[in-house]
Design a protein around this motif. Structure first.
Motif, mmCIF file in Angstrom:
data_model
loop_
_atom_site.group_PDB
_atom_site.id
_atom_site.type_symbol
_atom_site.label_atom_id
_atom_site.label_comp_id
_atom_site.label_asym_id
_atom_site.label_seq_id
_atom_site.Cartn_x
_atom_site.Cartn_y
_atom_site.Cartn_z
ATOM 1 N N PRO A 113 -5.009 -8.301 -5.088
ATOM 2 C CA PRO A 113 -6.019 -8.727 -6.078
ATOM 3 C C PRO A 113 -5.641 -9.998 -6.845
ATOM 4 O O PRO A 113 -6.518 -10.742 -7.274
ATOM 5 N N LEU A 114 -4.334 -10.237 -7.010
ATOM 6 C CA LEU A 114 -3.904 -11.414 -7.755
ATOM 7 C C LEU A 114 -4.036 -12.706 -6.941
ATOM 8 O O LEU A 114 -4.225 -13.781 -7.501
ATOM 9 N N PHE A 115 -3.941 -12.575 -5.613
ATOM 10 C CA PHE A 115 -3.930 -13.767 -4.767
ATOM 11 C C PHE A 115 -5.248 -14.013 -4.033
ATOM 12 O O PHE A 115 -5.443 -15.097 -3.479
ATOM 13 N N PRO A 129 -6.776 -14.248 4.881
ATOM 14 C CA PRO A 129 -5.877 -13.251 4.270
ATOM 15 C C PRO A 129 -5.272 -13.780 2.980
ATOM 16 O O PRO A 129 -4.939 -14.959 2.867
ATOM 17 N N ALA A 130 -5.121 -12.893 2.011
ATOM 18 C CA ALA A 130 -4.566 -13.292 0.714
ATOM 19 C C ALA A 130 -3.049 -13.179 0.680
ATOM 20 O O ALA A 130 -2.394 -13.820 -0.128
ATOM 21 N N ILE A 131 -2.487 -12.351 1.576
ATOM 22 C CA ILE A 131 -1.045 -12.123 1.615
ATOM 23 C C ILE A 131 -0.497 -12.555 2.971
ATOM 24 O O ILE A 131 -1.073 -12.220 4.015
ATOM 25 N N TYR A 132 0.591 -13.289 2.966
ATOM 26 C CA TYR A 132 1.214 -13.745 4.207
ATOM 27 C C TYR A 132 1.779 -12.545 4.956
ATOM 28 O O TYR A 132 2.575 -11.774 4.418
ATOM 29 N N GLN A 133 1.363 -12.376 6.221
ATOM 30 C CA GLN A 133 1.764 -11.196 6.984
ATOM 31 C C GLN A 133 2.357 -11.533 8.345
ATOM 32 O O GLN A 133 2.661 -10.627 9.124
ATOM 33 N N SER A 149 -3.215 -23.948 7.307
ATOM 34 C CA SER A 149 -4.478 -23.215 7.315
ATOM 35 C C SER A 149 -5.314 -23.462 6.055
ATOM 36 O O SER A 149 -6.364 -22.826 5.887
ATOM 37 N N TYR A 150 -4.852 -24.367 5.187
ATOM 38 C CA TYR A 150 -5.535 -24.648 3.922
ATOM 39 C C TYR A 150 -5.714 -23.372 3.090
ATOM 40 O O TYR A 150 -6.717 -23.194 2.411
ATOM 41 N N ASN A 151 -4.704 -22.484 3.192
ATOM 42 C CA ASN A 151 -4.733 -21.225 2.452
ATOM 43 C C ASN A 151 -3.850 -21.378 1.207
ATOM 44 O O ASN A 151 -2.629 -21.302 1.287
ATOM 45 N N TYR A 152 -4.493 -21.586 0.068
ATOM 46 C CA TYR A 152 -3.744 -21.822 -1.163
ATOM 47 C C TYR A 152 -3.009 -20.574 -1.647
ATOM 48 O O TYR A 152 -2.035 -20.678 -2.402
ATOM 49 N N ALA A 153 -3.452 -19.407 -1.197
ATOM 50 C CA ALA A 153 -2.755 -18.169 -1.567
ATOM 51 C C ALA A 153 -1.356 -18.159 -0.965
ATOM 52 O O ALA A 153 -0.385 -17.771 -1.628
ATOM 53 N N PHE A 154 -1.236 -18.601 0.292
ATOM 54 C CA PHE A 154 0.079 -18.669 0.938
ATOM 55 C C PHE A 154 0.973 -19.691 0.247
ATOM 56 O O PHE A 154 2.154 -19.445 0.011
#
Length: 242
Positions: free
Chosen positions: A29-31, A40-44, A209-214
């Motif tokens: 929820p935070l990311f 995806p919000a979390i790196y897996q 991937s332009y994923n700012y959460a990562f």
């Protein structure tokens, strides 16, 4: 702010850090606000705990190697027979600061290949200067009356070094090691560009991937790890001083 006031914050930060490493999904929820659409919000792609351990092991190995080299040179140039090597030693330890780590990686990859090797060389070179300069200053400023008293008591030169000079210089040497280790924690992230297993892998994946959460996860993990390493070594410095 005193060290005692930092302790509760450090312990809380450590607990959050460990909790995130072993159960990152709980922090989704935070990311999720930093991940676009269905990304995806979390790196897996790899275990964050494993990447952190690999990152830390690389830093420990590099810092230990830098410490041995820098201390050897500092002891050498503070002995009468090695004083002439001071300019050369300063030039050697300054190489890491003269050449950026990226340049060292570029030079090492053709020789060592991809992986941890080039990153380790870059970190060792980059970490030499603060340890060498602190050790040189500390060993050069040991009070002469203490050295003379040790000589007068019958101590050999080797005994004076190990039993008098190095113990007195140890707090300052540890300060240099702390600075070197903190620098290495941040610098090690670039190792992921040459396939080294570090937390930089998370940042690189986010950039690709332009994923700012990562990107945020990788940056925060590196920043917190650097802070915790700094706090641990600062506590060790204070203990040695006492």
């Amino acid at each position: 702010m005193s060290g005692n006031r930092y302790q509760p914050f450090t312990l809380l930060l450590l607990l959050i850090f460990v909790a995130f490493l072993f159960d990152p999904a709980a922090f989704t929820p935070l990311f999720k606000w930093f991940a676009d659409g269905n990304a995806p919000a979390i790196y897996q792609q790899d275990s964050l705990a494993w990447l952190t351990l690999q990152h830390l092991m690389l830093v420990v190995t590099a810092t230990a190697s830098s410490s041995l080299i820098a201390l050897f040179l500092a002891v050498l140039v503070t002995r009468p027979f090695g004083a002439d090597f001071l300019p050369l030693s300063r030039s050697v330890v300054a190489i890491g600061q003269t050449f950026p780590p990226v340049a060292v990686l570029a030079l090492c990859v053709p020789i060592l290949g991809f992986g941890n090797g080039p990153t380790l060389i870059a970190l060792i070179l980059y970490g030499l200067l603060p340890i060498f300069e602190n050790a040189l200053t500390a060993l050069s400023t040991v009070p002469p009356p203490i050295v003379e008293a040790a000589r007068g008591s019958g101590m050999t030169q080797s005994q004076r070094l190990w039993q008098v000079e190095l113990p007195l210089a140890l707090p300052f040497i540890l300060a240099g090691i702390r600075i070197s280790a903190v620098i290495s924690v941040a610098t090690a992230t670039i190792g992921s560009t040459v396939a080294a297993k570090t937390l930089g892998e998370v940042i690189v994946a986010g950039l690709q991937s332009y994923n700012y959460a990562f990107i945020l996860q990788g940056g925060l993990l590196v920043a917190v790890l650097a802070f915790l390493v700094n706090q641990a070594l600062t506590a060790l410095e204070k203990r040695v001083r006492r």
